[in-house]
Design an enzyme around this catalytic site. Structure first.
Site, PDB file in Angstrom:
ATOM      1  N   ASN A   1    -106.085  -3.083  42.521  1.00  0.00           N
ATOM      2  CA  ASN A   1    -105.812  -2.146  41.433  1.00  0.00           C
ATOM      3  C   ASN A   1    -104.367  -2.297  40.970  1.00  0.00           C
ATOM      4  OD1 ASN A   1    -106.302   0.469  39.817  1.00  0.00           O
ATOM      5  ND2 ASN A   1    -104.430   0.906  40.955  1.00  0.00           N
ATOM      6  N   GLU A   2    -104.185  -2.821  39.771  1.00  0.00           N
ATOM      7  CA  GLU A   2    -102.935  -2.868  39.021  1.00  0.00           C
ATOM      8  C   GLU A   2    -101.867  -3.795  39.595  1.00  0.00           C
ATOM      9  OE1 GLU A   2    -103.161   1.402  36.663  1.00  0.00           O
ATOM     10  OE2 GLU A   2    -101.595   1.144  38.186  1.00  0.00           O
ATOM     11  N   ASN A   3    -102.174  -4.589  40.621  1.00  0.00           N
ATOM     12  CA  ASN A   3    -101.143  -5.445  41.196  1.00  0.00           C
ATOM     13  C   ASN A   3    -100.815  -6.641  40.297  1.00  0.00           C
ATOM     14  OD1 ASN A   3    -101.240  -3.657  43.274  1.00  0.00           O
ATOM     15  ND2 ASN A   3    -102.212  -5.038  44.728  1.00  0.00           N
TER      16      ASN A   3
ATOM     17  N   SER B   1    -107.859  -5.291  38.455  1.00  0.00           N
ATOM     18  CA  SER B   1    -108.074  -4.337  37.371  1.00  0.00           C
ATOM     19  C   SER B   1    -106.716  -3.705  37.058  1.00  0.00           C
ATOM     20  CB  SER B   1    -109.071  -3.253  37.775  1.00  0.00           C
ATOM     21  OG  SER B   1    -109.333  -2.370  36.712  1.00  0.00           O
TER      22      SER B   1
ATOM     23  N   HIS C   1    -106.085  -0.835  31.356  1.00  0.00           N
ATOM     24  CA  HIS C   1    -105.714   0.517  31.783  1.00  0.00           C
ATOM     25  C   HIS C   1    -104.809   1.110  30.722  1.00  0.00           C
ATOM     26  CE1 HIS C   1    -106.377  -0.244  36.406  1.00  0.00           C
ATOM     27  NE2 HIS C   1    -107.375  -0.696  35.656  1.00  0.00           N
TER      28      HIS C   1
END
Length: 822
Positions: free
Chosen positions: A433-435, A479, A497
């Site tokens: 997530n978001e890395n 993501s 996002h």
């Protein structure tokens, strides 16, 4: 040579070791004020917090500022101990099996170290036959402080960028356990999943990987089996696979076998809203000449799944296709349902997931800062038709690629991929997530100064393991992610996002975005009133009182709530109206965004709201609060994700009606378009024929002669095709919306009260906050807009008797009008 084992002992014997445990504080700063006894009875599965709570030794960590009061728990080393009786039998092997240890543990059997573990996200199996004694055996699990261990590992591995102070990236433990912008920091320790002694002989099924797929004749299940033998025995072994009335067998070669079984009489599994969810039992048994040695059974569903990422003229889509049908994803992000996850049982999972289905959702994304949920979660998703998207457990930080993390991460992935891949609900595994986004945009490249950050896991390890262990499961490196190699959060490509609206802008600017798929976005709001006053005892209770600030974890959260409200409503003067205003604004913001995203299908083919649930009572982005109560946001999801929706959207210089039909039937008829004054007088109207194909959408340009207002502050456009959409020309605070004039009729019904509300004026977002009457009361109707002379009926469920008049009091009946009328 094979032992002569009685038939009753051929199959493995599994004995739970869940009784007789005690808990002691081994070392660390346990405050004297808590007066911990030498030992506390311990529940297994469980954790330190639940044991101390059960013993009455600590207050509820979710109340007031008890989080800070109990932070010492995470700095203490804790020891669990028990004893069990054992009598030798004819089995050759005796394995001690832990399904989950949270987190850094040394396990001793009869005083001897048998296991050193440091990973919450995997299970462990140890051969202990040489250490078992006839009679009493002692078992001890000594946990190190997770805070101290993570800090020490961070020094060894090197500091990495992350959004919060403690180095959660240096330990294989739920990231949000160290606190998040919606979550309490609990720093748990404990035997959080079952532990048992397994006795077996000759061989056992170490792993069975099931892959179900439809065929032209029915369905097929391919099963790959890994075998563990008790010793170096070469006993001939056979595997037998069964599906329905069919069965096939294959010889074990070495320590592996593969077998495929087909059945003709099977039906397709569909996501909720698209068809049924038939499930079938598939099993595989391991046999020697003298009988069945081991057996594994799974429930499977037959469907095809892919994500269409073929570039088109506008970029790269991210479209889910199930059984050949493109699916508009109506999703929510899922966090652990309790900050003490051991308290979440199957019944609680079912309550939450049924609430998701009732809100017209079809996908749940298990976010990478939480946990791999239990089998109950995924089995219920299979049964309910809720698609699952599972992140590998990496979130918002740079993760070291060095040992010991590197091997632990591979070990957990090797366990979790086959476990999850059997579920027909699983449609995506995601690396993090978001890395990927963080590496590009959050200054990581400078602060890392050449250190590893996790790229190996996301781009090499995980895709290779998925290809090896579950090639039928789609994988995405992160993501957000852009499949063509563009910036990971690029609007025209893949998943996106959207957080600038909440953090810096206002929610109408969602219309400036046309993403292909939105995997995260959201807006904050407080929990239900009864949840709030149960958890915060401030007197007086205000938006800024001490307990409210403790239960608001977002950076400048209250500032953002205020800035997000004032363009739409005036700031209320009293606390209950503030609470309603912030809940309503949250619901309006997300509904606004969802109607916009849905109106652009098939360009945009999904929206995953942050977030469905909470893990404690808190002001957050959740639609269901930490006490399991529905917030107005839940009603917004239900409305925006309804099977058939009409919304009014700007298109070019004018307005258009967008009709979305997420059903198997064509939707056709006459579209009524009316411009009215707030008192209900007709100013202009037109009827337009329409037809929307199954699973389709139609955009109908509206005649400017009908839609152009003469008094924007006092007019509304109503578009009706059996489902209604509204267009207000002015923000509520700038409009002529008058105080709501309502009348009520209540009728007792089985399990509750029916409340019929009639409006003499235009009423926006009528809702009943019924938990103020009875904390157990709820209604699945909310955010209702009524024109003058219209009525709506609310079914209020409440287990206890209540005066019907209480459900119609001014504290309970709330509208947007309340926040506008002077």
């Amino acid at each position: 040579m094979t032992l002569d084992i009685p038939a009753t002992l051929i199959a493995p014997v599994r004995r739970d070791l869940h009784s007789g445990w005690s808990l002691t504080a081994a070392s660390g700063p346990a405050p004297q004020t808590f007066a911990l006894p030498d030992a506390v009875p311990a529940a297994v599965p469980g954790c330190v917090h639940t044991d101390l709570l059960a013993a009455g030794l600590i207050p509820d960590p979710y109340l007031d500022d008890n989080e800070a009061l109990l932070a010492w728990i995470g700095l203490v080393d804790w020891t669990y101990a028990t004893s069990f009786e054992w009598v030798p039998d004819a089995h050759e092997r005796h394995d001690l099996v832990f399904d989950g240890l949270d987190t850094v543990a040394t396990v001793r059997l009869n005083g001897q170290v048998v296991l050193e573990s440091a990973n919450q996200h995997r299970s462990f199996r140890v051969d202990v036959r040489a250490l078992l004694v006839e009679g009493a055996n002692t078992l001890e699990v000594a946990f190190r402080s997770p805070i101290r261990y993570a800090n020490a590992q961070s020094l060894e591995l090197g500091a990495r960028p992350r959004p919060y102070p403690l180095p959660y990236e240096a330990i294989r433990k739920s990231a949000s356990n160290f606190g998040w912008d919606w979550g309490i920091a609990t720093y748990t320790s404990g035997i959080w999943r079952p532990v048992r002694l397994e006795s077996w002989s000759v061989a056992r099924i170490a792993e069975a990987r099931f892959a179900a797929a439809p065929t032209s004749a029915g369905g097929r299940v391919d099963i790959d089996i890994d075998i563990e033998r008790a010793d170096a025995a070469t006993t001939p072994l056979t595997v037998v696979a069964s599906l329905g009335g069919s069965s096939v067998s294959a010889q074990v070669v070495g320590d592996t076998a593969s077998v495929a079984v087909e059945a003709a009489d099977v039906e397709r599994w569909w996501p909720v809203g698209h068809g049924d969810q038939p499930l079938y039992e598939a099993s595989v048994s391991l046999r020697s000449d003298d009988g069945v040695r081991d057996e594994t059974t799974r429930r499977v569903g037959f469907r095809t799944v892919e994500w269409n990422t073929t570039p088109d003229a506008e970029g790269t889509p991210f479209t889910l296709v199930v059984n050949g049908r493109p699916i508009f994803v109506k999703g929510v992000n899922w966090i652990p349902d309790d900050a003490l996850p051991v308290r979440v049982d199957r019944a609680r999972y079912e309550r939450r997931l049924r609430q998701a289905v009732a809100a017209n959702l079809n996908l749940v994304r298990v976010w990478g800062g939480g946990i791999y949920e239990s089998e109950d979660f995924y089995e219920l998703c299979d049964e309910l038709g809720l698609l699952t998207w599972q992140d590998f457990l990496f979130a918002c930080a740079a993760y070291p690629e060095e040992e010991p993390l590197r091997s632990e991460i591979e070990a957990e992935a090797r366990q979790q991929i086959p476990r999850l891949a059997v579920h027909p609900s699983l449609v995506l595994l995601t690396g993090n997530n978001e890395n990927l986004w963080g590496f590009e945009d959050w200054g990581w490249k400078t602060s890392l100064d050449g250190k590893t950050w996790g790229a190996y896991y996301y781009h090499e390890l995980f895709p290779n393991l998925v290809a090896e262990l579950a090639p039928h499961v789609p994988y995405s490196p992160g993501s957000p992610f852009s499949p063509g190699g563009e910036h990971p959060n690029a609007e025209p490509h893949g998943t996106m996002h959207l957080w600038e609206q909440w953090n810096r802008l206002d929610y109408p600017t969602y219309r400036d975005q046309r993403p292909r798929f939105v995997a995260e976005f959201g807006w904050q709001g407080p929990p239900a009133w009864s949840t709030l006053v149960r958890s915060v005892s401030d007197a007086p209770l205000t938006p800024e009182s001490p307990g409210m600030i403790v239960h608001q974890k977002a950076m400048e959260g209250n500032v953002k709530l205020t800035h997000g409200l004032l363009p739409h409503f005036r700031m209320p003067a009293d606390m209950e109206s503030w609470h309603w205003a912030m809940q309503l604004n949250q619901a309006n913001a997300v509904r606004f965004a969802l109607e916009h995203f849905r109106s652009w299908a098939p360009h945009t083919m999904g929206a995953v709201v942050w977030q469905l649930n909470d893990c404690w009572p808190v002001t957050s982005w959740a639609a269901i609060d930490g006490d399991e109560r529905l917030k107005p946001l839940w009603h917004a999801l239900k409305i925006a994700f309804a099977p058939r929706v009409v919304s009014v959207q700007p298109r070019g210089e004018g307005l258009a009606a967008v009709l979305s039909n997420d059903t198997a039937d064509e939707w056709s008829g006459m579209l009524s378009v009316r411009r009215l004054t707030f008192d209900g007088a007709a100013l202009a109207s037109v009827d337009v024929p329409f037809a929307v194909e199954a699973w389709g959408a139609v955009t109908i340009a509206l005649d400017a002669a009908v839609t152009t207002p003469s008094d924007a502050a006092a007019e509304v456009l109503v578009v009706d095709a059996g489902e209604r959409g509204f267009w207000f020309y002015a923000e509520p605070r700038d409009s002529a919306l008058a105080a709501a004039s309502l009348s009520f009729q209540t009728t007792p019904v089985e399990g509750g009260t029916e409340v019929r509300v009639s409006a003499a004026t235009l009423v926006r977002d009528l809702s009943l906050l019924v938990d103020k009457v009875d904390p157990a009361a709820y209604t699945e109707q909310g955010l209702v807009t009524l024109l003058p002379g219209e009525a709506a009926t609310f079914l209020v469920r409440h287990p206890a008797e209540a005066s019907a008049e209480e459900f119609t009091s001014e504290r309970v009946v709330r509208t947007a009008n309340d926040l506008v009328a002077r």
